[in-house]
Design an enzyme around this catalytic site. Sequence first.
Site, PDB file in Angstrom:
ATOM      1  N   ALA A   1       0.844  -1.196   0.000  1.00 37.02           N
ATOM      2  CA  ALA A   1       0.000   0.000   0.000  1.00 37.02           C
ATOM      3  C   ALA A   1       0.881   1.248   0.000  1.00 37.02           C
ATOM      4  CB  ALA A   1      -0.910  -0.011   1.217  1.00 37.02           C
ATOM      5  N   PRO A   2       0.409   2.348  -0.585  1.00 34.13           N
ATOM      6  CA  PRO A   2       1.254   3.548  -0.728  1.00 34.13           C
ATOM      7  C   PRO A   2       1.742   4.137   0.593  1.00 34.13           C
ATOM      8  CG  PRO A   2      -1.050   4.014  -1.313  1.00 34.13           C
ATOM      9  CD  PRO A   2      -0.911   2.535  -1.196  1.00 34.13           C
ATOM     10  N   ARG A   3       1.053   3.850   1.678  1.00 36.67           N
ATOM     11  CA  ARG A   3       1.501   4.399   2.967  1.00 36.67           C
ATOM     12  C   ARG A   3       2.699   3.642   3.530  1.00 36.67           C
ATOM     13  NH1 ARG A   3      -3.174   1.598   3.591  1.00 36.67           N
ATOM     14  NH2 ARG A   3      -3.262  -0.115   5.087  1.00 36.67           N
ATOM     15  N   TYR A   4       3.032   2.494   2.945  1.00 35.50           N
ATOM     16  CA  TYR A   4       4.131   1.681   3.471  1.00 35.50           C
ATOM     17  C   TYR A   4       5.420   1.798   2.647  1.00 35.50           C
ATOM     18  CZ  TYR A   4       0.448  -0.622   6.168  1.00 35.50           C
ATOM     19  OH  TYR A   4      -0.594  -0.885   7.014  1.00 35.50           O
ATOM     20  N   ILE A   5       5.369   2.381   1.470  1.00 34.18           N
ATOM     21  CA  ILE A   5       6.552   2.432   0.603  1.00 34.18           C
ATOM     22  C   ILE A   5       6.943   3.880   0.348  1.00 34.18           C
ATOM     23  CG2 ILE A   5       6.180   0.210  -0.504  1.00 34.18           C
ATOM     24  CD1 ILE A   5       4.756   1.573  -2.763  1.00 34.18           C
TER      25      ILE A   5
END
Length: 643
Positions: A103-107
């Site tokens: 998910a974009p919040r993790y990368i």
Amino acid sequence: MAYVKNLFDQNFIQYASYVIRDRAIPEIIDGFKPVQRRIIHTLLRNDDGRFTKVANVVGKVMAYHPHGDASIYTALVNLANKELFIDKQGNFGNLYTGDSASAPRYIECRLRPVTKDILNTNPAITDYVDSYDGRDKEPVAFKAKLPLVLIMGAEGIAVGMSTQIMSHNINEVIEAEKACLRGEKFELFPDFQTGGLIDCSEYKDGLGKLITRAKMDTRDEKKIIITELPYGSTSDSLMDSIEKAARNGKVKIASIDNYTAKEVNIEIKLPRGVYVKDVVDSLYAFTDCEKTVYCNLLVIKDNMPVQMTCTEVIQYHAKQLTQILHDELELEKAELLEKLHLRTLERIFVEERIYKSIEEMKTETAVTKAVMEGFIPFEKELLRAVTKEDVEHLLKIPIRRISLYDINKNRKEVQAINARLKEIAKLLKHIVEYAISYLDGVKAKLDPETFKRKTTITNIKTVDVKAVVKRNIPLKYNEKDGNLGTQISGGIELMKITPFDRIIYVRKSGIYTVTEAPGKVFVGPELRYCGFADKESISKVLFTIIYRDPATNFVYVKRCKIAAYIMNRDYFFAPDGMEVLHIDTRKNFKFTLNYIKKPKVKILSEDFKAQNFLEKGLKAQGTRVVSKEVESVLVEEAKKAVE
């Protein structure tokens, strides 16, 4: 209605134009689609050298991109996986397995320094327009110094057109552009991140097709290890195709395991009695281990979709590169001349104590006039006339700087400016050589391991599926319900076929049809003939048709062969209106004609031999057997009268 039609046509044209130019087809100038360009623009504007959450980047891109965040996120991940512009941190998915990114919040991601070397973002050279809501500016297209459309590749489906551009190795593209600048011949072939093998014999400079294959380790005769994937495949999709072929009996395998992680590793074990040489061709023929990819290099050029070749793209960008470098040098030259002018003004202003002349001036106009008049004796030393803006610049010089003015420092700075101006003049005269040295500089900054060629170019002899497949599918005919095919229950087996065979079947009525291997087709009771319809097989079959004219009851014999046909079309052996009594494929047989009883007819039956009648063309009429009205025909061995 006319108004509605015109409104529909107008809106459809606008929609089609939007999809073509602003979504699906890349721009030739920078090789980007709009969402990619907006991602790079956002990263350039917010670049501080540190990693940023992808979710944060996506949010900022939405200020320019009038669509959902999902499309931006997907485009960013795909762009990052090209390994050229975006440095990534975290799980950005796996190109080999097809696993999606986190998910974009993790990368996190950040811009690679080479991006600024490849893309010109100076507003004096690159055109900018208002964003969709008018709150900001975004580039129409970056002035790219490399043909990114070839380096990154692209796929897109628009209204009435599509593009399929293969990715190429950046080092090879740079060498091709250098060769173009030198006026030498060059040739480019695709290179894919998943590796594999490709045959480029029909690539046709980006407008033909490629044959791509998986790379296999076949040193062990009982085991096949796939180490590289063909274009467009993942390890999971490739495994699925192999398992499907095995279930359908097209490939014999004992087991298949996927150990792919950072490298491709698909292990295929073979059953007892089966060896690698027996399986490899079937893998290429019936699975995704071999694919044919059709290429179409369609780009937006001058605001229109245009089909180009790789050579034309390289030539376009070689010309664009020299123009960009020329514009950059001219811009730098203008800035240096302005800087040199200001330094000259500062030196004269301080050394000649022109600032003393403004001490008694009481108005701004008088001050400006005094300064400008003070430079009149030194006009020959100036690069241009003194302006009001120049005076404002001089008046802003702090008193401390005037008192501590270092004439030697000024002279060194002027010397450095003049040296650079001389260097720029030389570069402008040798712009092609400068462009080549620039390309060498970009190439030197690329990681040789990351950007080495991954796909092996070779000559691939395509496997003929028909030659590999075995005839092991039973073709059955059920006389009770009149069905013929490979998917019917009951009945008798006529022969073994493959899915690629063409079958001819002849009905009792004298109608014959050629089709692909039928699953289930109704042919009616008393099927007269069924066989292979390939040229070699059908040319050996001699058909004998015995038919009767209902108007005269005369019987005719027609012997012919089928030389040509159209698939899935019904043909009639006899002329229109005739009644077919018997169809036979034997070369020699006897038949008996039973005549209608009449007062003058003494002989009521007569025997004939089929071989005594000449072979004719398929469209020719038959030969009348006798000038007597026939009631029935009895064929030898058939023992059954056909009324």
